[in-house]
Write an enzyme that holds these catalytic residues in place. Structure first.
Site, PDB file in Angstrom:
ATOM      1  N   PRO A  98     110.450 -71.371  40.751  1.00 22.03           N
ATOM      2  CA  PRO A  98     109.364 -72.145  41.381  1.00 22.03           C
ATOM      3  C   PRO A  98     108.054 -72.047  40.594  1.00 22.03           C
ATOM      4  O   PRO A  98     107.173 -72.874  40.769  1.00 22.03           O
ATOM      5  CB  PRO A  98     109.211 -71.505  42.765  1.00 22.03           C
ATOM      6  CG  PRO A  98     110.455 -70.719  42.984  1.00 22.03           C
ATOM      7  CD  PRO A  98     110.954 -70.320  41.640  1.00 22.03           C
TER       8      PRO A  98
ATOM      9  N   GLU B 157     114.545 -62.634  45.323  1.00 19.91           N
ATOM     10  CA  GLU B 157     113.128 -62.988  45.176  1.00 19.91           C
ATOM     11  C   GLU B 157     112.796 -63.516  43.781  1.00 19.91           C
ATOM     12  O   GLU B 157     111.701 -64.012  43.546  1.00 19.91           O
ATOM     13  CB  GLU B 157     112.233 -61.782  45.501  1.00 19.91           C
ATOM     14  CG  GLU B 157     112.277 -61.349  46.966  1.00 19.91           C
ATOM     15  CD  GLU B 157     112.014 -62.501  47.935  1.00 19.91           C
ATOM     16  OE1 GLU B 157     110.945 -63.121  47.844  1.00 19.91           O
ATOM     17  OE2 GLU B 157     112.897 -62.762  48.777  1.00 19.91           O
TER      18      GLU B 157
ATOM     19  N   ARG C  46     122.944 -86.971  30.798  1.00 23.39           N
ATOM     20  CA  ARG C  46     122.894 -88.434  30.748  1.00 23.39           C
ATOM     21  C   ARG C  46     122.337 -88.959  29.431  1.00 23.39           C
ATOM     22  O   ARG C  46     122.597 -90.090  29.047  1.00 23.39           O
ATOM     23  CB  ARG C  46     122.090 -88.997  31.919  1.00 23.39           C
ATOM     24  CG  ARG C  46     122.712 -88.712  33.277  1.00 23.39           C
ATOM     25  CD  ARG C  46     121.850 -89.221  34.408  1.00 23.39           C
ATOM     26  NE  ARG C  46     121.644 -90.655  34.316  1.00 23.39           N
ATOM     27  CZ  ARG C  46     122.542 -91.569  34.681  1.00 23.39           C
ATOM     28  NH1 ARG C  46     123.678 -91.193  35.201  1.00 23.39           N
ATOM     29  NH2 ARG C  46     122.282 -92.840  34.522  1.00 23.39           N
TER      30      ARG C  46
ATOM     31  N   ASP D 115     117.328 -96.954  32.665  1.00 23.47           N
ATOM     32  CA  ASP D 115     117.138 -96.132  33.863  1.00 23.47           C
ATOM     33  C   ASP D 115     115.662 -96.115  34.234  1.00 23.47           C
ATOM     34  O   ASP D 115     114.804 -95.957  33.366  1.00 23.47           O
ATOM     35  CB  ASP D 115     117.613 -94.686  33.629  1.00 23.47           C
ATOM     36  CG  ASP D 115     119.061 -94.483  34.050  1.00 23.47           C
ATOM     37  OD1 ASP D 115     119.580 -95.337  34.790  1.00 23.47           O
ATOM     38  OD2 ASP D 115     119.657 -93.480  33.631  1.00 23.47           O
TER      39      ASP D 115
HETATM   40  C1  JD8 Z   1     115.179 -70.035  41.204  1.00 28.84           C
HETATM   41  C2  JD8 Z   1     115.523 -67.263  43.487  1.00 28.84           C
HETATM   42  C3  JD8 Z   1     114.592 -68.092  45.628  1.00 28.84           C
HETATM   43  C4  JD8 Z   1     112.155 -68.176  45.229  1.00 28.84           C
HETATM   44  C5  JD8 Z   1     111.742 -66.389  47.435  1.00 28.84           C
HETATM   45  C6  JD8 Z   1     113.381 -67.943  48.190  1.00 28.84           C
HETATM   46  C7  JD8 Z   1     113.431 -74.140  40.837  1.00 28.84           C
HETATM   47  N1  JD8 Z   1     111.961 -76.064  42.591  1.00 28.84           N
HETATM   48  C8  JD8 Z   1     112.470 -74.859  42.995  1.00 28.84           C
HETATM   49  N2  JD8 Z   1     112.387 -74.377  44.219  1.00 28.84           N
HETATM   50  N3  JD8 Z   1     112.969 -73.192  44.281  1.00 28.84           N
HETATM   51  C9  JD8 Z   1     113.465 -72.870  43.075  1.00 28.84           C
HETATM   52  C10 JD8 Z   1     114.133 -71.592  42.774  1.00 28.84           C
HETATM   53  C11 JD8 Z   1     114.232 -70.619  43.800  1.00 28.84           C
HETATM   54  C12 JD8 Z   1     114.770 -69.378  43.481  1.00 28.84           C
HETATM   55  C13 JD8 Z   1     115.244 -69.076  42.209  1.00 28.84           C
HETATM   56  C14 JD8 Z   1     114.629 -71.295  41.491  1.00 28.84           C
HETATM   57  C15 JD8 Z   1     115.722 -67.745  42.235  1.00 28.84           C
HETATM   58  N4  JD8 Z   1     114.943 -68.244  44.238  1.00 28.84           N
HETATM   59  C16 JD8 Z   1     113.272 -67.369  45.800  1.00 28.84           C
HETATM   60  C17 JD8 Z   1     110.791 -67.552  45.469  1.00 28.84           C
HETATM   61  C18 JD8 Z   1     110.585 -67.186  46.893  1.00 28.84           C
HETATM   62  N5  JD8 Z   1     113.043 -66.961  47.191  1.00 28.84           N
HETATM   63  C19 JD8 Z   1     113.152 -73.932  42.212  1.00 28.84           C
HETATM   64  N6  JD8 Z   1     113.676 -74.316  39.725  1.00 28.84           N
END
Ligand code: JD8
Length: 243
Positions: free
Chosen positions: A78, A105, A142, A157
């Site tokens: 994220p 996490e 793609r 696209d």
């Molecule tokens: C990788 C663990 C979960 C995230 C605590 C819930 C991308 N756009 C996106 N949204 N979420 C992700 C993502 C979430 C992930 C991981 C990607 C590894 N989590 C964690 C932080 C809060 N939990 C993502 N790309």
């Protein structure tokens, strides 16, 4: 989860045909303890678990050794920079990309020493990196020649052009009283192309106007956009005065 997704659709078939070479690696195979532990408690305390660095380092070493360099490592997170169509096209030119997926996490910060870029697919919280990795793989694939049957359709696209897509219709020509626009039945291909470009512009102006700031438009499309904006301004004025 990843295996199931990769057995379906355009990307699944490209893997079967060996147009795409995709391997899935389970981080638990790179652990050394009896319980195949990939996570541990966070230093400093707090809720949740953190992915350990060493299994990830061993997995990357093994991938490098068996599949060779150069290798670009992306971490789905994220905290990453937003993954876009342009980034997908760039990645499609690289020899070898590793998509690292975390859970819990997130991963131990020291893993970043082996990561070329952190990418996020959007501002919403998922429970792990597998779905983002699949999104990235699908989008990049793609652009690989031969993955999509028709190269023309990839070039056209909607997001490669920076606009939303035009409306699509198929048979029958009438559903209840809802008819397909006459122009699509006219057989006039120049008119059809013009109608589709105008519809794509109108929708983009209506739903995603910010895309128009970077979209590549030719002279005729610029003119269409000016006309559409005039029409909208007139509508806004009439709305205010009730006419
Ligand atoms: C990788 C663990 C979960 C995230 C605590 C819930 C991308 N756009 C996106 N949204 N979420 C992700 C993502 C979430 C992930 C991981 C990607 C590894 N989590 C964690 C932080 C809060 N939990 C993502 N790309």
């Amino acid at each position: 989860m990843v295996e199931a997704a990769l057995s379906a659709g355009v990307v699944g078939r490209a893997i079967e045909r060996k147009t795409l070479d995709v391997a899935i690696h389970d981080l638990r195979d790179f652990t050394t303890d009896r319980h195949r532990t990939v996570d541990d408690v966070p230093f400093g305390g707090g809720p949740g678990m953190v992915m350990k660095a060493e299994p990830i380092f061993r997995a990357l070493d093994a991938i490098e050794a068996t599949r060779g360099m150069p290798l670009t490592v992306l971490l789905t997170s994220p905290q990453g920079t937003r993954f876009t169509q342009g980034e997908a096209e760039r990645l499609s030119t690289l020899a070898h990309v590793v998509l690292l997926c975390g859970r819990y996490e997130g991963v131990d910060e020291r893993v970043l020493s082996r990561v070329d870029a952190e990418v996020s697919i959007g501002d919403y919280v998922l429970s792990g990196g597998e779905l983002p990795a699949l999104v990235v793989l699908d989008t990049v694939a793609r652009f690989v020649p031969g993955v999509v049957g028709d190269d023309q359709s990839v070039a056209e696209d909607s997001f490669s052009r920076g606009l939303l897509d035009f409306p699509h219709y198929t048979r029958p020509a009438e559903v209840g009283s809802d008819r397909v626009p006459d122009v699509l039945l006219s057989g006039n291909h120049a008119e059809i192309r013009r109608w589709r470009r105008r519809e794509a512009l109108a929708r983009t102006l209506d739903r995603r106007p910010e895309l128009l700031e970077t979209a590549v438009l030719d002279d005729e499309e610029h003119q269409m956009l000016v006309e559409l904006q005039k029409g909208r301004n007139a509508e806004a004025r009439n709305g205010k005065t009730g006419t």
